[in-house]
Design an enzyme around this catalytic site. Structure first.
Site, PDB file in Angstrom:
ATOM      1  CD  GLU A   1      -0.870  37.638  -7.265  1.00 38.25           C
ATOM      2  OE1 GLU A   1      -0.713  36.416  -7.175  1.00 38.25           O
ATOM      3  OE2 GLU A   1      -1.566  38.310  -6.483  1.00 38.25           O
TER       4      GLU A   1
ATOM      5  CE  LYS B   1       0.694  34.906  -4.930  1.00 38.10           C
ATOM      6  NZ  LYS B   1       0.119  33.533  -4.900  1.00 38.10           N
TER       7      LYS B   1
ATOM      8  NE  ARG C   1      -3.103   0.599  -0.733  1.00 35.56           N
ATOM      9  CZ  ARG C   1      -3.358   0.677  -2.024  1.00 35.56           C
ATOM     10  NH1 ARG C   1      -2.986   1.744  -2.732  1.00 35.56           N
ATOM     11  NH2 ARG C   1      -3.935  -0.331  -2.653  1.00 35.56           N
TER      12      ARG C   1
ATOM     13  CE  LYS D   1      -2.247  28.299  -4.829  1.00 36.41           C
ATOM     14  NZ  LYS D   1      -3.314  28.770  -5.736  1.00 36.41           N
TER      15      LYS D   1
ATOM     16  CG  ASP E   1      -3.657  36.113  -9.999  1.00 39.71           C
ATOM     17  OD1 ASP E   1      -3.532  34.907 -10.271  1.00 39.71           O
ATOM     18  OD2 ASP E   1      -4.379  36.537  -9.082  1.00 39.71           O
TER      19      ASP E   1
END
Length: 279
Positions: free
Chosen positions: A197, A167, A100, A135, A218
């Site tokens: 950004e 950002k 597994r 992410k 963006d």
């Protein structure tokens, strides 16, 4: 292309420890004679791109180093239903104990490689390249970013330490695009790239007036992206982001951007169905 054992072994050990606990595989201990030996085939049950073959092999090795793991495919190879990826031989208890964990890793990583390949293929007539983001699943970043490369993509910055990415929240706190960029320039060494950004063409113009290495465009439409690429005119690398799929990627890539960043390929890619069949 391979993953250094030094980086992946602790991750695999943690996964095995989580699965085995103190008592180990009590089902195999109860049902399988200790002397029983088996041969199993690791087989793809759907089409995709392979990633994580060495991770799977090490998962078995760490359970029992007498297991023989014979590779028939390499990371980056195209798979079809029924493709035999590897043959694994050894004590039956050990094979079932490691099964597994090995399949969890190789199925997850191959899923990432497969969706990356889909997007890369959808934009192959353009100059744009697919890049991943931060992410990622906590603890699995090195593996997941590697899987993106197996699928033909590239890595964005690996972590917070290897590139400055300003950002929207950074800009809000700094006060403006210009102020954020000037502060970053005064802080960064000459080896550190600076990316910012921007959500509008006005912000883009402000960034270009100060100077920047990369602009992250963006959630812009393909028409707006074309205007942005024209404004940049080679002054910086252009990167598009925002809910990009294999269906929307071609129009975005056709705008002329250099990079397309896609977060979901690491955090939400479906697994590639890979099984272990006893022979």
């Amino acid at each position: 292309m391979s993953l250094p054992r030094l980086l992946i072994e602790p991750i695999i050990r943690n996964a095995l420890t989580e699965d085995l606990g103190l008592a180990g595989d009590i089902t195999s201990q109860a049902v399988i004679p200790v002397e029983h030996q088996s041969t199993v085939a690791m087989i793809s049950r759907e089409s995709g791109v392979l990633a994580g073959i060495d991770v799977a092999a090490l998962s078995f090795e760490l359970v029992d180093n007498s297991i023989i793991f014979e590779k028939h495919k390499q990371d980056g190879d195209i798979l079809f239903p029924g493709t035999v990826i590897a043959t694994v031989k050894g004590p039956s208890r050990s094979l079932l104990t490691g099964e597994r964990t090995a399949l969890n890793f190789i199925s997850h990583l191959s899923g990432i490689a497969s969706v990356t390949h889909q997007i890369v293929t959808s934009i192959k007539e353009t100059k744009a390249q697919v890049v991943c983001t931060r992410k990622t699943t906590p603890g699995l970043r090195v593996m997941e970013k590697y899987a993106v490369k197996c699928g033909g993509g590239r890595n964005h910055r690996f972590a917070l330490y290897d590139g400055i990415l300003i950002k929207d929240n950074h800009i809000a706190i700094a006060g403006s695009v210009s102020k954020a960029l000037m502060d970053a320039k005064s802080y960064a060494g000459h080896m550190v790239k600076i990316e910012i950004e921007v959500d509008t063409l006005e912000q883009l113009q402000e960034a270009l007036s100060v100077g920047v290495d990369v602009v992250l465009l963006d959630n812009m439409s393909p028409d707006t992206l074309r205007k942005a690429v024209s404004m940049v005119n080679g002054q910086a690398i252009t990167e598009a982001s925002g809910r990009i799929t294999p269906q929307t990627a071609p129009a975005i890539a056709a705008s002329g951007v250099d990079m397309i960043s896609v977060g979901w390929i690491t955090h939400s890619a479906s697994i590639l169905d890979i099984g272990l069949d006893f022979i």
